[in-house]
Write an enzyme that holds these catalytic residues in place. Sequence first.
Site, PDB file in Angstrom:
ATOM      1  N   HIS A   9       0.847  -1.183   0.000  1.00  0.00           N
ATOM      2  CA  HIS A   9       0.000   0.000   0.000  1.00  0.00           C
ATOM      3  C   HIS A   9       0.882   1.232   0.000  1.00  0.00           C
ATOM      4  O   HIS A   9       1.913   1.251   0.651  1.00  0.00           O
ATOM      5  CB  HIS A   9      -0.917   0.024   1.228  1.00  0.00           C
ATOM      6  CG  HIS A   9      -2.094   0.919   1.043  1.00  0.00           C
ATOM      7  ND1 HIS A   9      -2.031   2.264   1.268  1.00  0.00           N
ATOM      8  CD2 HIS A   9      -3.344   0.661   0.604  1.00  0.00           C
ATOM      9  CE1 HIS A   9      -3.198   2.797   0.998  1.00  0.00           C
ATOM     10  NE2 HIS A   9      -4.023   1.852   0.582  1.00  0.00           N
ATOM     11  N   ASP A  60      -8.014  -5.305   0.106  1.00  0.00           N
ATOM     12  CA  ASP A  60      -8.512  -6.172  -0.971  1.00  0.00           C
ATOM     13  C   ASP A  60      -8.143  -7.632  -0.761  1.00  0.00           C
ATOM     14  O   ASP A  60      -8.668  -8.507  -1.452  1.00  0.00           O
ATOM     15  CB  ASP A  60      -7.963  -5.691  -2.323  1.00  0.00           C
ATOM     16  CG  ASP A  60      -8.566  -4.358  -2.716  1.00  0.00           C
ATOM     17  OD1 ASP A  60      -9.761  -4.179  -2.463  1.00  0.00           O
ATOM     18  OD2 ASP A  60      -7.841  -3.515  -3.252  1.00  0.00           O
TER      19      ASP A  60
HETATM   20  N1  CMC Z   1       4.111  -7.912  -4.788  1.00  0.00           N
HETATM   21  C1  CMC Z   1       5.444  -7.901  -4.945  1.00  0.00           C
HETATM   22  N2  CMC Z   1       6.222  -6.815  -4.858  1.00  0.00           N
HETATM   23  C2  CMC Z   1       5.610  -5.651  -4.585  1.00  0.00           C
HETATM   24  C3  CMC Z   1       4.219  -5.564  -4.401  1.00  0.00           C
HETATM   25  C4  CMC Z   1       3.458  -6.755  -4.511  1.00  0.00           C
HETATM   26  N3  CMC Z   1       2.125  -6.725  -4.345  1.00  0.00           N
HETATM   27  N4  CMC Z   1       3.853  -4.280  -4.143  1.00  0.00           N
HETATM   28  C5  CMC Z   1       5.001  -3.575  -4.167  1.00  0.00           C
HETATM   29  N5  CMC Z   1       6.065  -4.400  -4.430  1.00  0.00           N
HETATM   30  C6  CMC Z   1       7.475  -4.014  -4.474  1.00  0.00           C
HETATM   31  C7  CMC Z   1       7.808  -3.262  -5.762  1.00  0.00           C
HETATM   32  O1  CMC Z   1       8.248  -4.144  -6.770  1.00  0.00           O
HETATM   33  C8  CMC Z   1       8.898  -2.330  -5.288  1.00  0.00           C
HETATM   34  O2  CMC Z   1      10.081  -3.081  -5.138  1.00  0.00           O
HETATM   35  P1  CMC Z   1      11.524  -2.386  -5.410  1.00  0.00           P
HETATM   36  O3  CMC Z   1      11.647  -1.283  -4.409  1.00  0.00           O
HETATM   37  O4  CMC Z   1      12.503  -3.490  -5.244  1.00  0.00           O
HETATM   38  O5  CMC Z   1      11.479  -1.879  -6.826  1.00  0.00           O
HETATM   39  C9  CMC Z   1       8.460  -1.927  -3.877  1.00  0.00           C
HETATM   40  O6  CMC Z   1       7.673  -3.057  -3.415  1.00  0.00           O
HETATM   41  C10 CMC Z   1       7.597  -0.663  -3.823  1.00  0.00           C
HETATM   42  O7  CMC Z   1       6.495  -0.827  -4.732  1.00  0.00           O
HETATM   43  P2  CMC Z   1       5.842   0.344  -5.568  1.00  0.00           P
HETATM   44  O8  CMC Z   1       5.110  -0.241  -6.715  1.00  0.00           O
HETATM   45  O9  CMC Z   1       6.848   1.404  -5.854  1.00  0.00           O
HETATM   46  O10 CMC Z   1       4.819   0.928  -4.483  1.00  0.00           O
HETATM   47  P3  CMC Z   1       3.631   1.921  -4.770  1.00  0.00           P
HETATM   48  O11 CMC Z   1       3.395   2.651  -3.494  1.00  0.00           O
HETATM   49  O12 CMC Z   1       3.868   2.715  -6.001  1.00  0.00           O
HETATM   50  O13 CMC Z   1       2.380   0.950  -5.095  1.00  0.00           O
HETATM   51  C11 CMC Z   1       0.608  -0.601  -4.762  1.00  0.00           C
HETATM   52  C12 CMC Z   1       1.438   0.546  -4.151  1.00  0.00           C
HETATM   53  C13 CMC Z   1      -0.567  -0.877  -3.854  1.00  0.00           C
HETATM   54  C14 CMC Z   1       0.075  -0.143  -6.130  1.00  0.00           C
HETATM   55  C15 CMC Z   1       1.508  -1.844  -4.921  1.00  0.00           C
HETATM   56  O14 CMC Z   1       1.939  -2.284  -3.654  1.00  0.00           O
HETATM   57  C16 CMC Z   1       0.818  -2.979  -5.670  1.00  0.00           C
HETATM   58  O15 CMC Z   1       0.892  -3.046  -6.895  1.00  0.00           O
HETATM   59  N6  CMC Z   1       0.101  -3.900  -4.911  1.00  0.00           N
HETATM   60  C17 CMC Z   1      -0.687  -4.927  -5.565  1.00  0.00           C
HETATM   61  C18 CMC Z   1      -2.026  -4.336  -6.009  1.00  0.00           C
HETATM   62  C19 CMC Z   1      -2.948  -4.073  -4.854  1.00  0.00           C
HETATM   63  O16 CMC Z   1      -3.146  -4.908  -3.974  1.00  0.00           O
HETATM   64  N7  CMC Z   1      -3.614  -2.896  -4.885  1.00  0.00           N
HETATM   65  C20 CMC Z   1      -4.644  -2.520  -3.894  1.00  0.00           C
HETATM   66  C21 CMC Z   1      -4.223  -1.394  -3.005  1.00  0.00           C
HETATM   67  S1  CMC Z   1      -5.290  -1.231  -1.562  1.00  0.00           S
HETATM   68  C22 CMC Z   1      -6.831  -0.775  -2.170  1.00  0.00           C
HETATM   69  C23 CMC Z   1      -6.851   0.622  -2.650  1.00  0.00           C
HETATM   70  O17 CMC Z   1      -6.877   1.535  -1.823  1.00  0.00           O
HETATM   71  O18 CMC Z   1      -6.822   0.804  -3.866  1.00  0.00           O
END
Ligand code: CMC
Length: 423
Positions: free
Chosen positions: A302, A359
């Site tokens: 998140h 989720d």
């Molecule tokens: N599985 C594996 N690795 C992950 C995941 C995951 N679900 N989420 C983040 N990472 C890793 C990512 O690869 C990155 O690694 P590194 O620093 O080595 O490059 C690090 O963690 C930071 O990730 P990010 O994508 O830069 O983080 P963000 O804040 O931009 O994205 C997120 C947040 C929720 C989009 C992301 O964690 C994600 O894609 N999660 C899966 C989708 C999900 O469950 N979304 C629902 C969010 S909660 C409901 C809502 O409010 O929408």
Amino acid sequence: MSSASLSLDGNNFELPVITGSEGEVGVDIGKLRAQSGAITVDPGFTSTGACESAITFIDGEKGILRYRGYPIEQLAEESDFVEVAWLLLYGELPTAEQLKVFRAKLTYHSMIHEDMKKFFEGFPNNAHPMAILSAMVCSLSTYYPESEYEETHDDNIVRLIAKVRTLATYAYKKSIGQPMIYPQNGLPYCANFLHMMFAVPTEEYTPNPVLVKALNALLILHADHEQNCSTSTVRMVGSSRANIFASISAGISALWGPLHGGANQAVLEMLQMIQDDGGDYKKWVQKAKDKDDGFRLMGFGHRVYKNFDPRATILRKMSDEVLAELGVNDPLLEIAKNLEQVALEDEYFVSRKLYPNVDFYSGILYRAMGIPTNMFTVMFSIGRLPGWLAHWKELRDSDSRIYRPRQIYTGAQARDYTPVGAR
Ligand code: CMC
């Protein structure tokens, strides 16, 4: 009042500092460009506050979520969705009389114009219900055109909260080829939704109180989450003075993406895939860690919560209780728990502070309630609607300016056009 200073090429700029009611600190860079010619850059808005808001407070480090000051745990346990919707919209818990009138209005406005049923006929049977919902919500603006000089948007706010259930359940009934079921005035908000979703004209249908309670809690947990992607979209569109239906329709589209609300559908599909693949969840944890593999553990991570998502904590407990009460034994719940356990102990997830989010467990609950997977994000939309509306109202009640970010241009520099034959 404290201030911050920015030094740019030897020039110092004093910037005012804003402090929120929970002590959050923001550096106001609103005049920076006029003073210095420079802008700030923050792709993904990780450190950017787009507005001041009095609706929802989140402390991602401590796992705190409060609507108008009230802890989410208390609201999910003791309130109901309609009361929480009022709280988000108007800032205070309603009096008994206010709540009675609000409930009555939601009942009164629950039908959609009969002509709108024809719109549903035009969609293919396998149309995603989020596409239908977004289109139908925007279409409501053709029936309730807004006056430019309208002082209050309360009627359209009520219409949207009342009708979203009808539109959502009609989309579902259309997809399974069943007749649409009209709302029933004797049923409260969530029970009425279940009635329109699951009743058939040939049989009596009495909504199960276990499902009604669970649905109320689920919708409350989704009702607002400050400046997330879809809410920011609603505010962005609303800032151009677009009408309320167009703004909410845009929010629904933003929510659909798998990194946002679409994750609940993606989680269930992922759990199903792991089960179909033999149930080896450790293999999928490995894949999620592999940067050359596009796979991510859906329902994990998140942008704001870096300790735990309080909504996921409530839902984890709730899913155990509700599944037991309904007598459902879902193997996907076991896979979800094992996956969670492995990930919570794994250095990759621990070091990146990746925890289950809202989720991760909501899909298991919706599935136990008989809601089909492609309707999960629609359920999220119904829950998030009062939050979107509260933000839209807050924006329009303030003297906000149009949202218009800047950019750093990285394209070609000025060059002369050459006619096609000379290239
Ligand atoms: N599985 C594996 N690795 C992950 C995941 C995951 N679900 N989420 C983040 N990472 C890793 C990512 O690869 C990155 O690694 P590194 O620093 O080595 O490059 C690090 O963690 C930071 O990730 P990010 O994508 O830069 O983080 P963000 O804040 O931009 O994205 C997120 C947040 C929720 C989009 C992301 O964690 C994600 O894609 N999660 C899966 C989708 C999900 O469950 N979304 C629902 C969010 S909660 C409901 C809502 O409010 O929408």
